[in-house]
Design an enzyme around this catalytic site. Sequence first.
Site, mmCIF file in Angstrom:
data_model
loop_
_atom_site.group_PDB
_atom_site.id
_atom_site.type_symbol
_atom_site.label_atom_id
_atom_site.label_comp_id
_atom_site.label_asym_id
_atom_site.label_seq_id
_atom_site.Cartn_x
_atom_site.Cartn_y
_atom_site.Cartn_z
ATOM 1 N N ASN A 262 1.278 3.858 10.919
ATOM 2 C CA ASN A 262 0.455 4.383 12.022
ATOM 3 C C ASN A 262 0.768 3.575 13.271
ATOM 4 O O ASN A 262 1.228 2.436 13.172
ATOM 5 C CB ASN A 262 -1.040 4.216 11.690
ATOM 6 N N TYR B 170 -8.780 -10.595 2.412
ATOM 7 C CA TYR B 170 -10.019 -9.884 2.778
ATOM 8 C C TYR B 170 -10.806 -9.389 1.566
ATOM 9 O O TYR B 170 -11.966 -9.034 1.681
ATOM 10 C CB TYR B 170 -9.743 -8.730 3.763
ATOM 11 N N GLU B 171 -10.161 -9.356 0.400
ATOM 12 C CA GLU B 171 -10.897 -8.961 -0.810
ATOM 13 C C GLU B 171 -11.806 -10.085 -1.288
ATOM 14 O O GLU B 171 -12.626 -9.869 -2.183
ATOM 15 C CB GLU B 171 -9.906 -8.577 -1.920
ATOM 16 N N MET C 269 -2.166 -6.896 7.269
ATOM 17 C CA MET C 269 -3.176 -7.784 6.679
ATOM 18 C C MET C 269 -2.651 -8.514 5.440
ATOM 19 O O MET C 269 -3.433 -8.951 4.592
ATOM 20 C CB MET C 269 -4.421 -6.976 6.290
ATOM 21 N N SER C 270 -1.330 -8.647 5.333
ATOM 22 C CA SER C 270 -0.783 -9.273 4.113
ATOM 23 C C SER C 270 0.480 -10.052 4.465
ATOM 24 O O SER C 270 0.667 -10.471 5.600
ATOM 25 C CB SER C 270 -0.456 -8.179 3.087
ATOM 26 N N ALA D 94 2.508 -2.057 4.373
ATOM 27 C CA ALA D 94 2.203 -1.028 5.360
ATOM 28 C C ALA D 94 1.709 -1.760 6.605
ATOM 29 O O ALA D 94 0.989 -2.750 6.492
ATOM 30 C CB ALA D 94 1.121 -0.102 4.830
ATOM 31 N N HIS E 207 -5.353 -9.390 -1.438
ATOM 32 C CA HIS E 207 -5.431 -9.765 -0.027
ATOM 33 C C HIS E 207 -6.590 -10.754 0.167
ATOM 34 O O HIS E 207 -7.579 -10.694 -0.570
ATOM 35 C CB HIS E 207 -5.722 -8.545 0.846
ATOM 36 N N HIS F 250 -3.244 0.290 -4.816
ATOM 37 C CA HIS F 250 -2.608 -0.911 -5.361
ATOM 38 C C HIS F 250 -2.885 -0.935 -6.851
ATOM 39 O O HIS F 250 -4.017 -1.175 -7.277
ATOM 40 C CB HIS F 250 -3.181 -2.174 -4.724
ATOM 41 N N SER G 271 0.819 -1.218 0.000
ATOM 42 C CA SER G 271 0.000 0.000 0.000
ATOM 43 C C SER G 271 0.848 1.261 0.000
ATOM 44 O O SER G 271 1.678 1.455 0.886
ATOM 45 C CB SER G 271 -0.874 0.057 1.256
ATOM 46 N N HIS H 99 -4.786 7.653 5.551
ATOM 47 C CA HIS H 99 -3.621 8.017 6.355
ATOM 48 C C HIS H 99 -2.477 7.034 6.104
ATOM 49 O O HIS H 99 -1.306 7.425 5.991
ATOM 50 C CB HIS H 99 -4.013 8.056 7.835
#
Length: 281
Positions: free
Chosen positions: A241, A91-92, A217-218, A119, A89, A67, A36, A255
């Site tokens: 973050n 989650y997609e 998440m990856s 990220a 990912h 992406h 990301s 962000h």
Amino acid sequence: MGTAEASGIDSRLDETVAAIRAKVNMQPRVGVVLGSGLGAFADTLGHLVKLPYATIPHMPASTVVGHAGNLCFGTIDHVNVVCMQGRAHAYEGYPMWQVVHGVRTMARLGVDCVLITNAAGGIEATWSAGDLMIVTDHLNFMPTHPLTGPNEEALGTRFPDMTNAYDRDLRGMLGEVARREGIATRQGVYAAMPGPSFETPAEIRMLRALGAQAVGMSTVPEVIALRHMRTRALALSCITNMAAGMGQGELSHEHVEQIANARQADLERLVRGFILAVAQT
Ligand code: HPA
């Protein structure tokens, strides 16, 4: 993923690789996955050839903002490189075999190793947004596993070893490049969560208690798939973050992208230096 989906991976890889070889006549030495907000590195390659994922059989199109969705071939100085500009990912909604199809394709193309970027949220209290972390190990909390189903013997063994999943020598090389370039890096354990919601503060406290320094998440399915094929892997997290409950305010993808973009220049120097260092070995 069900057994039916897991089988046939080897022949799908053959089809993907054949389609790529029909368009690109180069043997990549190093593979890079750009996460990301980190995709711009691909545009710095010399002799750049971009294949949109949509034109490659079995490659999932990325649906996430930031992406791009291109397999990019090109050079860093004299070194041939293949880059995934964007990734899929779990989650997609993609099955795990498809989430890892890109890195398996790189392995099948014969790369020496794959550097995976992402990220991530920082869990270590003394860290801050913008820090870069070399991943030393992982905790896998994803609900599905890329190797579930009949083992593809052509790819690797049923029970692959994960002792050195984030290759020690490659970590040393990346750390050395960072020192030389004067770029500060952290080291730590990356916890993979399913997403797409960010974690709760309670989940972050749990992950901290379990020994994680970053959360994302990856990456973890990709590293597992690469180790299965005995292709060396390495991962670099951009801490975009502080994780939920640690900073002020809400977390947002905007962000995350903004901070990743701000660290793009240093990340590019690290990736470039790493590629040149690998090529010297
Ligand atoms: N959690 C999970 N994934 C992330 C985060 C986070 O805080 N930041 C960037 N990707």
